[in-house]
Design a protein around this motif. Sequence first.
Motif, PDB file in Angstrom:
ATOM      1  N   TYR A 111       0.837  -1.205   0.000  1.00 13.47           N
ATOM      2  CA  TYR A 111       0.000   0.000   0.000  1.00 13.47           C
ATOM      3  C   TYR A 111       0.872   1.255   0.000  1.00 13.47           C
ATOM      4  O   TYR A 111       0.600   2.229  -0.719  1.00 13.47           O
ATOM      5  N   LEU A 112       1.921   1.237   0.821  1.00 17.90           N
ATOM      6  CA  LEU A 112       2.815   2.388   0.901  1.00 17.90           C
ATOM      7  C   LEU A 112       3.477   2.655  -0.449  1.00 17.90           C
ATOM      8  O   LEU A 112       3.583   3.812  -0.898  1.00 17.90           O
ATOM      9  N   ARG A 113       3.920   1.589  -1.093  1.00 15.18           N
ATOM     10  CA  ARG A 113       4.587   1.741  -2.389  1.00 15.18           C
ATOM     11  C   ARG A 113       3.622   2.273  -3.437  1.00 15.18           C
ATOM     12  O   ARG A 113       3.983   3.147  -4.256  1.00 15.18           O
ATOM     13  N   LEU A 116       3.204   5.901  -2.836  1.00 15.57           N
ATOM     14  CA  LEU A 116       4.415   6.643  -3.185  1.00 15.57           C
ATOM     15  C   LEU A 116       4.555   6.800  -4.697  1.00 15.57           C
ATOM     16  O   LEU A 116       4.996   7.853  -5.189  1.00 15.57           O
ATOM     17  N   GLU A 117       4.179   5.771  -5.439  1.00 13.36           N
ATOM     18  CA  GLU A 117       4.384   5.780  -6.886  1.00 13.36           C
ATOM     19  C   GLU A 117       3.186   6.327  -7.652  1.00 13.36           C
ATOM     20  O   GLU A 117       3.226   6.372  -8.892  1.00 13.36           O
ATOM     21  N   GLU A 123      -9.003  13.161 -10.852  1.00 14.57           N
ATOM     22  CA  GLU A 123      -9.898  12.697  -9.778  1.00 14.57           C
ATOM     23  C   GLU A 123      -9.797  11.196  -9.512  1.00 14.57           C
ATOM     24  O   GLU A 123      -9.733  10.780  -8.348  1.00 14.57           O
ATOM     25  N   PRO A 124      -9.751  10.306 -10.537  1.00 13.05           N
ATOM     26  CA  PRO A 124      -9.631   8.870 -10.262  1.00 13.05           C
ATOM     27  C   PRO A 124      -8.362   8.521  -9.488  1.00 13.05           C
ATOM     28  O   PRO A 124      -8.382   7.715  -8.560  1.00 13.05           O
ATOM     29  N   VAL A 125      -7.257   9.155  -9.884  1.00 17.01           N
ATOM     30  CA  VAL A 125      -5.996   8.880  -9.193  1.00 17.01           C
ATOM     31  C   VAL A 125      -6.065   9.357  -7.755  1.00 17.01           C
ATOM     32  O   VAL A 125      -5.656   8.650  -6.814  1.00 17.01           O
ATOM     33  N   ARG A 367      10.330  15.104  -2.440  1.00 21.21           N
ATOM     34  CA  ARG A 367       9.958  13.718  -2.692  1.00 21.21           C
ATOM     35  C   ARG A 367      10.958  12.759  -2.053  1.00 21.21           C
ATOM     36  O   ARG A 367      10.600  11.661  -1.610  1.00 21.21           O
ATOM     37  N   ARG A 368      12.236  13.169  -1.976  1.00 17.82           N
ATOM     38  CA  ARG A 368      13.245  12.315  -1.370  1.00 17.82           C
ATOM     39  C   ARG A 368      12.932  12.059   0.107  1.00 17.82           C
ATOM     40  O   ARG A 368      13.104  10.962   0.620  1.00 17.82           O
ATOM     41  N   LEU A 369      12.441  13.115   0.799  1.00 20.33           N
ATOM     42  CA  LEU A 369      12.086  12.952   2.208  1.00 20.33           C
ATOM     43  C   LEU A 369      10.891  12.014   2.355  1.00 20.33           C
ATOM     44  O   LEU A 369      10.859  11.162   3.246  1.00 20.33           O
TER      45      LEU A 369
END
Length: 463
Positions: A111-113, A116-117, A123-125, A367-369
């Motif tokens: 779920y985390l990945r 993150l990606e 709206e769907p995303v 994004r790196r953090l």
Amino acid sequence: MSTETDGSLEAAAVRDLCLTDSRLQQHEAWEEYLMPAPHSITILTELVLACSDRDFSVNENPPEGSYRFLRNPDSFHACLMQVCNSGWEAFNKSHSSMDQIRLYSAVTPQYLREVLESQGDDEPVQSRLASKLRRIGEISSECVKLSVEPMKKFSKVHGIIKELLKACVDSKRCYKEKEEIVKDAIMENEMREKLAAETKRRTEQVAKDLAEELRQDRHNYDKAMKSYPGRKERIYKCTVEVIAEFFPKKTSRTVKTSITEFRVTQCGVKLEKARELAEKNREDMRMAEESLVETSLALKKCRTREIALASTIDQLVKGLAVLGAVKEKWERMFLFFQMLSNIIKIDFSPQLMDFVVLDDDRKMFHRRLLRDVFLRASISCNQVNMISRTYTEVYSKYLMERVSRLSRLVDMKSRREDETLQTEQLLQAYQRDEEDILELVRKNKAEFERMKLQIEQQMEQNQ
């Protein structure tokens, strides 16, 4: 975002990672919490089997008010069954909770990945993203709740065992006092029995002496009666006495007759007295016999009571030893679940919620953090998964069969021999089981350490 802000957030990430490592080190030897579990269940089973033949009360010195946990303190066996039933509930609830935590922690990194990606502002995303974040938050809250349940169950079991131990200690002291009273009664009755036996012996000797005396008195009486003159002789005696009134002197036959009559009378009186003494002696013998029987029965009852008390005290001593060992080993189980609960509440859940909060405001952060937070959350997920997975493996291989046997102990008369044999076999195998558990934990910990190292290397590459 300013360079200064980026630097402060990265420094905070490093501090969090150091704290995570510190928490991991605090529980470095948590396998010691799991290793004694199989043996503790087996020795509890052995105690229940050993105490199934005879029961006794542990309510000899009840507390003021009532017991907090014990439902039937008048029966030690019932108290043991309460421990077994509560232990069975605790282990089964713990397995259910650990299995759910294992499943949650296994899917959370994915779920985390996915979060993150995820790319795009359409709206769907955003809807899918919000759903994933909400699910991560729900997993965080649910794992916190699940981690608390085993502690509650084992805390209850701990309370039952602790109260039962105190009841056993107090009852043991009372039984010891009763045993001393019974021992005193045995000494008293042994003296009484000895005295009664001596009285009976003397009475029997008196009876023999009286019987001989009575026989002799009867012989003397019969002999006197034979020398006593008959009816014609008594008439002659009277005639002679009438004539003698006219003569100054009695004849020698009259004197002899008078002496014989006196002897008959004397022997008769002595014979009657001997009969009365014999009758009284028979009453004394009856009373002596009753006293001896009564004392012997009382002594036998006291000795039976002494044996029962000694057996009860022996079982209490054994029960105290086993329950003390079970208490100590199940306290370790509590520490295991407390450790995992603390990790979830202090590390796992905050890491997930940090990720959720940072992702909600991802436009404000580098994004790196965000990726560093993801990696740290992944480490925490894998740690929780490794611990919960290890427990479910230990439960399936080494605890499930033993825990199931606890639920079968309520009525096992028809299968007692099989259960006893199986218990002996498990007792002999406990060292091997502990070694196997130790090897399993070390293997899973080594896998986790390798995975953690890989994640830390990824974090270093991101900097």
